[in-house]
Design a protein around this motif. Structure first.
Motif, PDB file in Angstrom:
ATOM      1  N   THR A 179       1.441  -1.248   0.006  1.00 48.54           N
ATOM      2  CA  THR A 179       0.018  -0.224   0.411  1.00 48.54           C
ATOM      3  C   THR A 179       0.884   1.594  -0.153  1.00 48.54           C
ATOM      4  N   LEU A 180       0.621   2.131  -0.419  1.00 49.18           N
ATOM      5  CA  LEU A 180       1.272   3.411  -1.142  1.00 49.18           C
ATOM      6  C   LEU A 180       0.588   4.578  -0.281  1.00 49.18           C
ATOM      7  N   LYS A 181       1.462   5.192   0.665  1.00 52.42           N
ATOM      8  CA  LYS A 181       0.792   6.493   0.972  1.00 52.42           C
ATOM      9  C   LYS A 181       1.509   7.699   0.557  1.00 52.42           C
ATOM     10  N   SER A 182       0.563   9.400   0.678  1.00 52.55           N
ATOM     11  CA  SER A 182       1.361  10.095   1.102  1.00 52.55           C
ATOM     12  C   SER A 182       1.069  10.756   1.890  1.00 52.55           C
ATOM     13  N   GLU A 183       2.602  11.946   2.300  1.00 52.46           N
ATOM     14  CA  GLU A 183       2.119  12.877   2.680  1.00 52.46           C
ATOM     15  C   GLU A 183       2.596  13.551   3.546  1.00 52.46           C
ATOM     16  N   SER A 184       2.671  14.342   4.520  1.00 56.70           N
ATOM     17  CA  SER A 184       2.924  15.988   4.937  1.00 56.70           C
ATOM     18  C   SER A 184       3.065  16.030   6.625  1.00 56.70           C
ATOM     19  N   GLY A 185       4.145  16.752   6.591  1.00 56.23           N
ATOM     20  CA  GLY A 185       4.796  16.667   7.748  1.00 56.23           C
ATOM     21  C   GLY A 185       4.740  15.233   7.989  1.00 56.23           C
ATOM     22  N   GLY A 186       4.002  14.327   8.339  1.00 56.76           N
ATOM     23  CA  GLY A 186       5.165  13.126   8.635  1.00 56.76           C
ATOM     24  C   GLY A 186       3.848  12.318   9.074  1.00 56.76           C
ATOM     25  N   ARG A 187       2.747  13.224   8.384  1.00 62.47           N
ATOM     26  CA  ARG A 187       0.901  12.011   9.029  1.00 62.47           C
ATOM     27  C   ARG A 187       0.672  12.340   7.412  1.00 62.47           C
ATOM     28  N   VAL A 188       0.129  10.602   7.153  1.00 65.55           N
ATOM     29  CA  VAL A 188      -0.505  10.174   5.665  1.00 65.55           C
ATOM     30  C   VAL A 188      -1.807  11.863   5.536  1.00 65.55           C
ATOM     31  N   VAL A 189      -1.804  11.320   4.442  1.00 59.20           N
ATOM     32  CA  VAL A 189      -3.033  12.709   3.728  1.00 59.20           C
ATOM     33  C   VAL A 189      -3.643  11.866   2.560  1.00 59.20           C
ATOM     34  N   ALA A 190      -3.207  10.744   2.107  1.00 57.66           N
ATOM     35  CA  ALA A 190      -4.051   9.835   1.765  1.00 57.66           C
ATOM     36  C   ALA A 190      -3.183   8.797   1.021  1.00 57.66           C
ATOM     37  N   THR A 191      -4.069   7.324   0.423  1.00 61.09           N
ATOM     38  CA  THR A 191      -3.793   6.264  -0.178  1.00 61.09           C
ATOM     39  C   THR A 191      -3.885   6.320  -1.066  1.00 61.09           C
ATOM     40  N   ILE A 192      -2.884   6.024  -2.223  1.00 64.31           N
ATOM     41  CA  ILE A 192      -2.764   6.195  -3.725  1.00 64.31           C
ATOM     42  C   ILE A 192      -2.744   4.294  -4.607  1.00 64.31           C
TER      43      ILE A 192
END
Length: 237
Positions: A146-159
């Motif tokens: 599973t691939l995640k995108s992050e901002s500030g060390g927190r998940v913002v979306a699952t890709i």
């Protein structure tokens, strides 16, 4: 899309190993490609795999200026033209191959020196797939996790991982096509070029994906050395 050059039946295969990096993420005092793995410097395992492939006419190792680690071995072709980035080292290495008589229609397999678990069978599989292809291609694996995108060390979306692949090396293209693709990005310092395929894509081509192996890792972090050593030792037992 740009038109690829005409395929020639007598095109030869060469290998180019960028070996000029410092390996800062590996946490080693010396460049990681020279760190011992299973008793010998890591790059030696990589070179041995290519030496076992009869269709590879020659391997050129691109090292940093002043790097004399491999210079004493007359069996290894070395060019001390490494650049500040991997893309620059490859670009300079292609120019060195040209100067040595390699033709623009010959194939070049670019491979990371730190991917020391590559096997002759995997190299042969890439050559078999790319020789009849109009563009060339690369070893890669379908994304398994599973691939995640992050901002500030927190998940913002699952890709969505469908149709996404992890690029490996070797990556195999004709010298002229790859040289021109990199030359088009040289003025920007090769911005956005993370591998050879990305340069070829930017030139308007669609490289072939050839399934690789999960063992073909790039030794990057300290824990990777133990994994690479375990795999190499398992192949000799």
């Amino acid at each position: 899309m740009s038109q690829p050059p005409t395929l020639l039946a007598d095109a030869r295969c060469f290998a180019l190993l960028p070996c000029a990096g410092s390996g800062s993420r590996a946490g080693t005092a010396a460049p990681k490609q020279y760190q011992p793995v299973a008793g010998v410097p890591m790059v030696r395992h990589t070179l041995a795999a290519f030496a076992a492939v009869s269709r590879i006419a020659r391997v050129l190792v691109v090292v940093a200026p002043g790097d004399g680690v491999l210079a004493a071995d007359a069996s290894i072709s070395v060019a001390a033209c490494g650049g500040a980035t991997r893309a620059e080292s490859v670009f300079n290495g292609l120019a060195a191959l040209r100067a040595q008589g390699v033709r623009d229609d010959d194939w070049v397999l670019v491979h990371d020196a730190a991917r020391c678990l590559i096997t002759p069978a995997q190299i042969d599989a890439l050559i078999d797939a790319c020789l009849p292809d109009a563009v060339g291609g690369l070893l890669a694996l379908p994304l398994p996790d599973t691939l995640k995108s992050e901002s500030g060390g927190r998940v913002v979306a699952t890709i969505d991982r469908d149709h996404k692949w992890l690029a490996q090396t070797p990556q195999m293209f004709r010298l002229g096509l790859l040289h021109d693709a990199l030359a088009a990005r040289a003025a920007t310092g090769f911005a956005g070029i993370t591998d050879e395929a990305s340069a070829v894509e930017a030139a308007g081509f669609q490289p072939l994906l050839v399934r690789g192996s999960a063992q073909n890792i790039k030794v990057t972090y300290p824990e990777d050395f133990a994994l690479a050593e375990a795999v190499l030792r398992s192949r000799t037992t």
